[in-house]
Scaffold this motif. Structure first.
Motif, mmCIF file in Angstrom:
data_model
loop_
_atom_site.group_PDB
_atom_site.id
_atom_site.type_symbol
_atom_site.label_atom_id
_atom_site.label_comp_id
_atom_site.label_asym_id
_atom_site.label_seq_id
_atom_site.Cartn_x
_atom_site.Cartn_y
_atom_site.Cartn_z
ATOM 1 N N TYR A 450 24.063 15.552 -18.872
ATOM 2 C CA TYR A 450 23.415 15.877 -20.153
ATOM 3 C C TYR A 450 24.369 15.455 -21.253
ATOM 4 O O TYR A 450 25.488 15.952 -21.349
ATOM 5 N N THR A 451 23.944 14.496 -22.070
ATOM 6 C CA THR A 451 24.888 13.844 -22.971
ATOM 7 C C THR A 451 24.226 13.459 -24.291
ATOM 8 O O THR A 451 23.103 12.947 -24.293
ATOM 9 N N SER A 452 24.903 13.705 -25.374
ATOM 10 C CA SER A 452 24.375 13.312 -26.687
ATOM 11 C C SER A 452 24.725 11.870 -27.029
ATOM 12 O O SER A 452 23.918 11.136 -27.598
ATOM 13 N N HIS A 453 25.927 11.450 -26.663
ATOM 14 C CA HIS A 453 26.400 10.122 -27.051
ATOM 15 C C HIS A 453 26.702 9.202 -25.880
ATOM 16 O O HIS A 453 27.134 8.070 -26.085
ATOM 17 N N ALA A 457 28.391 9.958 -19.302
ATOM 18 C CA ALA A 457 27.575 9.104 -18.432
ATOM 19 C C ALA A 457 28.333 7.822 -18.107
ATOM 20 O O ALA A 457 28.335 7.346 -16.964
ATOM 21 N N SER A 458 29.003 7.252 -19.114
ATOM 22 C CA SER A 458 29.764 6.018 -18.886
ATOM 23 C C SER A 458 30.980 6.280 -18.006
ATOM 24 O O SER A 458 31.344 5.436 -17.177
ATOM 25 N N LEU A 459 31.635 7.434 -18.158
ATOM 26 C CA LEU A 459 32.786 7.771 -17.314
ATOM 27 C C LEU A 459 32.365 7.958 -15.859
ATOM 28 O O LEU A 459 33.087 7.571 -14.936
ATOM 29 N N ILE A 469 22.845 7.950 -11.227
ATOM 30 C CA ILE A 469 23.186 8.832 -12.347
ATOM 31 C C ILE A 469 21.986 8.904 -13.281
ATOM 32 O O ILE A 469 21.519 7.876 -13.776
ATOM 33 N N PHE A 470 21.489 10.126 -13.526
ATOM 34 C CA PHE A 470 20.403 10.324 -14.474
ATOM 35 C C PHE A 470 20.978 10.950 -15.733
ATOM 36 O O PHE A 470 21.507 12.063 -15.698
ATOM 37 N N VAL A 522 21.415 18.044 -6.237
ATOM 38 C CA VAL A 522 21.874 17.288 -7.406
ATOM 39 C C VAL A 522 23.171 17.880 -7.931
ATOM 40 O O VAL A 522 23.383 19.094 -7.865
ATOM 41 N N LEU A 523 24.038 17.016 -8.416
ATOM 42 C CA LEU A 523 25.272 17.442 -9.068
ATOM 43 C C LEU A 523 25.069 17.305 -10.566
ATOM 44 O O LEU A 523 24.615 16.259 -11.042
ATOM 45 N N VAL A 524 25.387 18.366 -11.323
ATOM 46 C CA VAL A 524 25.094 18.410 -12.753
ATOM 47 C C VAL A 524 26.384 18.416 -13.570
ATOM 48 O O VAL A 524 27.306 19.189 -13.303
ATOM 49 N N VAL A 525 26.459 17.513 -14.533
ATOM 50 C CA VAL A 525 27.612 17.408 -15.435
ATOM 51 C C VAL A 525 27.107 17.453 -16.861
ATOM 52 O O VAL A 525 26.039 16.907 -17.168
ATOM 53 N N SER A 526 27.868 18.087 -17.765
ATOM 54 C CA SER A 526 27.414 18.202 -19.149
ATOM 55 C C SER A 526 28.518 17.917 -20.146
ATOM 56 O O SER A 526 29.674 18.272 -19.922
#
Length: 550
Positions: A450-453, A457-459, A469-470, A522-526
């Motif tokens: 979950y990403t604003s910018h 996601a790029s990392l 990666i969603f 699913v693995l969740v990152v924020s």
């Protein structure tokens, strides 16, 4: 094709052009004359298993641009990814992105839709060709397909740049240079023929035969070595700046900067775009000159991504060095977390023929094995007779090589250098590195970020994890930019400051569409930052969720 200098007499006309760096945009023309031709705790909640790792960092949050307003019960996933997900499952999603150059053979609404259906992630417009009206119509059609047909195709413009190249010499479209034929070049414009003078004229003998094409770029070699240029031409011409302003007005997503000289020119363009555009536009530096290789890390670091222009680069370095130089550039981009596109002559034979050569397929496969972010079609889709087939070949080759690399555990080991300097950046980087390792070790079905910018996601993409990666974002510009990141599928959603609510709502939405099944993991990152202007703690987390039947 190669020429050696000689002395000669009167010959007939072929054209070259050189542009000078003047404030009044004057072009001086060079003509040619020819004689022949990158403490865990367990929690159980309502049938959902969670593993939670939280990091709290005090930070001042800046106000962000107001995102697109969505219905909280709606999520935008592009139709091609949705179809692929339904047919092949999570691990069947293609990770390498595809760029298509749009030209006369692919500019109609029907052809654009066919390319989008075939997997085109980014449409490239070469500003060397066609009119502003033509480009406006192509961009309008792509936006219509995105809005009305549910595609997510980003738009790139490619600047012309200052260069010395063959001008359009009229019919025929190419002029053949025969072995031992004599060619004369001059910086003077004239009609008809004229006698050879020694002053600014250059007499050459053709040592390797071939075709001189309209706008073909010219490089100069002496005694087997490239002659360094010192023409002090700026990277962007007045025409380029006009085209960039046009791109800003059209709401494009990427600017590819041709014939980059140094990092400062890239930074200057980024500053200009930041000041002039209300949305984020990424700058891609094209590596296609010998000088770029001498300043590679500096140029890559200053950019938002890189295009390896192997065609022009091949004019400036020995051909046998191209494979190793390509791998070196890909490595630097991965280390610096910049997406990289391989361009030029991937499937060149498919401009005229319906099937590629085996060597071309091997070349594409090697690029996929190197984990490049994207592959680009040029003439194949712009003017070729079999653009959709060429795109299909890229797609099939990517799918096959990605499957082989995953099932045979063929990803080469690579130690990623630390990028972050500040404590929050270092934490984000370590979380993403750990998340990718956990995802691989636990064999989860997908990674949700979950990403604003788009930063986390790029990392994650930089680690090249096995699961797709969603990226859930509420920013349209971020969604379009992530179209270039390896293994990332971006979705437009409404995000709140309550991360648990975001996770719950998006998982429910995906389940309701039949894209998540019971026991999927699913693995969740924020990295979503609350949209407040007062200092608040930011929570970056890793969670592993197993989907229940409720």
């Amino acid at each position: 094709m190669a020429f050696s200098c000689t002395n000669s007499s009167t010959r007939f006309l072929s054209h070259l052009v050189a542009k000078t760096p003047t404030s009044v945009n004057i072009e001086s023309r060079l003509f040619g004359i020819s004689c022949s031709g990158r403490n865990l705790k367990q929690n159980a909640v309502c049938g959902v298993v969670q593993t939670i790792f939280d990091v709290s960092l005090e930070s001042h949050v800046t106000k962000v641009t107001k995102p697109k307003v969505l219905d909280g019960s709606r999520m935008e996933l592009d139709v091609v990814s949705e179809k692929e997900l339904r047919e092949k499952g999570f691990l069947g999603l293609r990770k390498t992105k595809l760029v298509c150059t749009i030209g006369p053979a692919s500019c109609s609404l029907e052809e654009l839709e066919n390319l989008a259906l075939g997997g085109m992630n980014i449409a490239r417009l070469n500003m060397c060709h066609n009119t502003r009206e033509w480009r406006h119509e192509v961009i309008r059609n792509i936006k219509w397909l995105n809005e009305e047909k549910g595609f997510c195709v980003s738009i790139m413009i490619d600047t012309e740049g200052f260069q010395i190249h063959v001008v359009d010499h009229g019919p025929p479209s190419s002029v053949k240079a025969e072995e031992d034929s004599l060619w004369l070049f001059t910086a003077e414009k004239f009609n008809g023929s004229r006698p050879f003078t020694i002053g600014n004229d250059l007499s050459c003998r053709c040592s390797d035969p071939g075709l001189i094409l309209p706008r073909a770029r010219i490089s100069f070699w002496r005694n087997g070595k490239l002659v360094e240029k010192n023409h002090k031409l700026p990277t962007l011409s007045a025409k380029d700046w006009e085209n960039i302003d046009f791109g800003i007005s059209e709401g494009i997503d990427f600017v590819a900067m041709s014939y980059v000289n140094d990092a400062e020119s890239v930074r200057h363009l980024k500053q200009y775009l930041s000041a002039k555009s209300s949305k984020s536009i990424s700058v891609l530096a094209k590596i296609e000159r010998w000088e770029c290789l001498q300043k590679l890390e500096e140029i890559v670091e200053s950019s938002d991504g890189v295009i390896i222009g192997r065609g022009d680069l091949g004019d400036e370095i020995p051909l046998e060095q191209i494979p190793t130089v390509q791998e070196q550039i890909v490595y630097v981009c991965r280390q610096l977390n910049k997406p990289v596109i391989i361009a030029a002559q991937l499937l060149e034979s498919m401009v005229e023929y319906p099937t590629p050569t085996r060597a071309e397929v091997a070349d594409v496969s090697e690029a996929v094995r190197q984990y490049v972010d994207a592959l680009m079609l040029s003439s194949e889709s712009a003017i070729g007779m079999y653009g959709n087939k060429a795109l299909s070949v890229l797609k099939m080759t990517c799918n096959r090589m990605e499957l082989w690399s995953r099932t045979e555990n063929q990803q080469p080991p690579i130690k990623l250098h630390q990028l972050g300097v500040s404590l929050p950046d270092r934490f984000a980087e370590q979380i993403c590195n750990s998340a990718a390792e956990i995802a691989n070790n636990l064999a989860v079905d997908a990674i949700f970020v979950y990403t604003s910018h788009g930063h986390m996601a790029s990392l994650l993409s930089r680690n090249r994890p096995n699961p797709p990666i969603f990226a859930f974002t509420n920013n349209e510009s971020t969604r379009r930019a992530l179209n270039l990141q390896w293994g990332v599928t971006s979705l437009l959603v409404e995000l709140s400051d309550d991360m648990e609510a975001n996770i719950s709502s998006t998982i429910s939405l995906i389940k309701s569409q039949g894209l998540l099944k019971e026991k999927d993991t699913v693995l969740v990152v924020s990295d979503v930052i609350p949209t407040l202007t007062t200092p608040v703690p930011i929570f970056q987390s890793i969670q592993v969720k197993t989907i229940g039947d409720t």
